[in-house]
Design a protein around this motif. Structure first.
Motif, PDB file in Angstrom:
ATOM      1  N   GLY A 194     -13.748  -8.860   5.108  1.00 54.82           N
ATOM      2  CA  GLY A 194     -13.937  -8.161   3.829  1.00 54.82           C
ATOM      3  C   GLY A 194     -12.885  -8.450   2.781  1.00 54.82           C
ATOM      4  N   LEU A 195     -12.273  -9.637   2.842  1.00 57.66           N
ATOM      5  CA  LEU A 195     -11.237 -10.000   1.860  1.00 57.66           C
ATOM      6  C   LEU A 195     -11.586 -11.283   1.111  1.00 57.66           C
ATOM      7  N   GLY A 196     -12.864 -11.495   0.874  1.00 60.01           N
ATOM      8  CA  GLY A 196     -13.322 -12.767   0.309  1.00 60.01           C
ATOM      9  C   GLY A 196     -12.694 -13.182  -1.005  1.00 60.01           C
ATOM     10  N   THR A 197     -12.148 -12.239  -1.757  1.00 60.77           N
ATOM     11  CA  THR A 197     -11.659 -12.597  -3.103  1.00 60.77           C
ATOM     12  C   THR A 197     -10.133 -12.620  -3.203  1.00 60.77           C
ATOM     13  N   LEU A 198      -9.435 -12.480  -2.089  1.00 60.67           N
ATOM     14  CA  LEU A 198      -7.976 -12.287  -2.176  1.00 60.67           C
ATOM     15  C   LEU A 198      -7.161 -13.484  -1.694  1.00 60.67           C
ATOM     16  N   GLN A 235       1.327  -7.994  -2.635  1.00 60.36           N
ATOM     17  CA  GLN A 235       0.345  -7.462  -3.595  1.00 60.36           C
ATOM     18  C   GLN A 235      -0.803  -6.735  -2.888  1.00 60.36           C
ATOM     19  N   LEU A 236      -0.780  -6.743  -1.562  1.00 65.18           N
ATOM     20  CA  LEU A 236      -1.865  -6.138  -0.784  1.00 65.18           C
ATOM     21  C   LEU A 236      -1.434  -4.798  -0.208  1.00 65.18           C
ATOM     22  N   SER A 237      -2.403  -3.932   0.023  1.00 68.21           N
ATOM     23  CA  SER A 237      -2.119  -2.676   0.724  1.00 68.21           C
ATOM     24  C   SER A 237      -1.892  -2.973   2.206  1.00 68.21           C
ATOM     25  N   GLY A 238      -1.397  -1.972   2.938  1.00 67.78           N
ATOM     26  CA  GLY A 238      -1.190  -2.136   4.376  1.00 67.78           C
ATOM     27  C   GLY A 238      -2.476  -2.497   5.097  1.00 67.78           C
ATOM     28  N   GLY A 239      -3.558  -1.841   4.707  1.00 64.89           N
ATOM     29  CA  GLY A 239      -4.844  -2.128   5.340  1.00 64.89           C
ATOM     30  C   GLY A 239      -5.317  -3.549   5.069  1.00 64.89           C
ATOM     31  N   GLU A 240      -5.081  -4.007   3.826  1.00 65.89           N
ATOM     32  CA  GLU A 240      -5.475  -5.384   3.483  1.00 65.89           C
ATOM     33  C   GLU A 240      -4.619  -6.398   4.241  1.00 65.89           C
ATOM     34  N   GLN A 241      -3.316  -6.080   4.375  1.00 61.60           N
ATOM     35  CA  GLN A 241      -2.446  -6.986   5.146  1.00 61.60           C
ATOM     36  C   GLN A 241      -2.925  -7.085   6.591  1.00 61.60           C
ATOM     37  N   GLN A 242      -3.331  -5.944   7.157  1.00 58.45           N
ATOM     38  CA  GLN A 242      -3.801  -5.981   8.543  1.00 58.45           C
ATOM     39  C   GLN A 242      -5.107  -6.773   8.651  1.00 58.45           C
TER      40      GLN A 242
END
Length: 227
Positions: free
Chosen positions: A135-139, A146-153
């Motif tokens: 679910g990170l197709g655009t990052l 620049q990412l949240s903890g959840g996005e980093q995980q």
């Protein structure tokens, strides 16, 4: 690649798990994980969960008993085999261990190049695939800070999926995240599992056990039992 498909992905028989090479933490461990299984690993802090996982990915050597992980016999493993073993499993840590001076894309590219990928277009496509999967197709171009903890995980999970592992070993992957974000990460693991990858997840979150019924292995009093 499919030579071991009918074999268990993990099989431990009469295995003793040691911490730091000399402290016995789990004795006579016996369990099997098959293709596509989802298994929770529970137990108090210090009960041996991390040592068990480290033995499976050969960060700790198997001192006694027999263990097979993705076709590799742990008791016969040589140091030179370890990278090849780890290419067939994905490892997700609680602390993200990302390179903070590289973009998301560069973090993932580093792993692919380190594991023998050379073609630029193939690398780019694989990175896009795993980022879409979590679910990170655009990052791709973002830096980790620049990412949240959840996005980093999610990036860490994407990194673990790059070489299409047969199993993901996850050590408290939601331990540092707030409950709502932890729930989202759990759903990422569920979708990866539904697509065919086995998962062994150490967790303290007993809500997950109620909400996502699966096999449970418990480390307690120096042994591992199926709950």
């Amino acid at each position: 690649m499919t030579a071991f498909s009918s074999e268990p992905i993990i099989q431990l028989e009469h295995t003793d798990i040691y911490q730091n090479g000399n402290k016995l933490v789990l004795a006579d461990v016996n369990f099997v994980i098959n293709k596509g299984d989802f298994v929770f690993l529970i137990g108090r802090t210090g009960s041996g969960k991390s040592s068990l996982l480290k033995t499976l990915y050969a960060d700790l050597w198997l001192e006694s008993g027999t263990g097979t992980v993705v076709g590799y016999q742990l008791q016969k493993l040589k140091q030179a085999d370890v990278p090849f073993l780890r290419r067939k499993i994905g490892i997700v840590f609680q602390d993200f261990q990302l390179f903070f001076d590289r973009t998301v894309e560069e973090n993932l590219e580093f792993v692919l190049r380190a594991t023998g990928w050379t073609d630029k277009a193939t690398i780019k496509n694989r990175i896009s695939e795993v980022l879409m999967q979590v679910g990170l197709g655009t990052l791709q171009k973002k830096m980790p800070h620049q990412l949240s903890g959840g996005e980093q995980q999610r990036v860490v999970i994407a990194r673990a999926m790059l070489n299409e592992p047969q199993i993901l070993l996850a050590d408290e992957p939601t331990g540092n995240l707030d409950p709502e974000v932890g729930e989202q990460i759990m759903q990422v693991f569920q979708s990866i599992n539904t697509a065919g990858t086995a998962i062994l997840m150490a967790t303290h979150n007993y809500d997950f056990l109620k909400k996502y019924p699966a096999r449970v292995l418990k480390c307690e009093a120096g042994s591992v039992s199926e709950v």
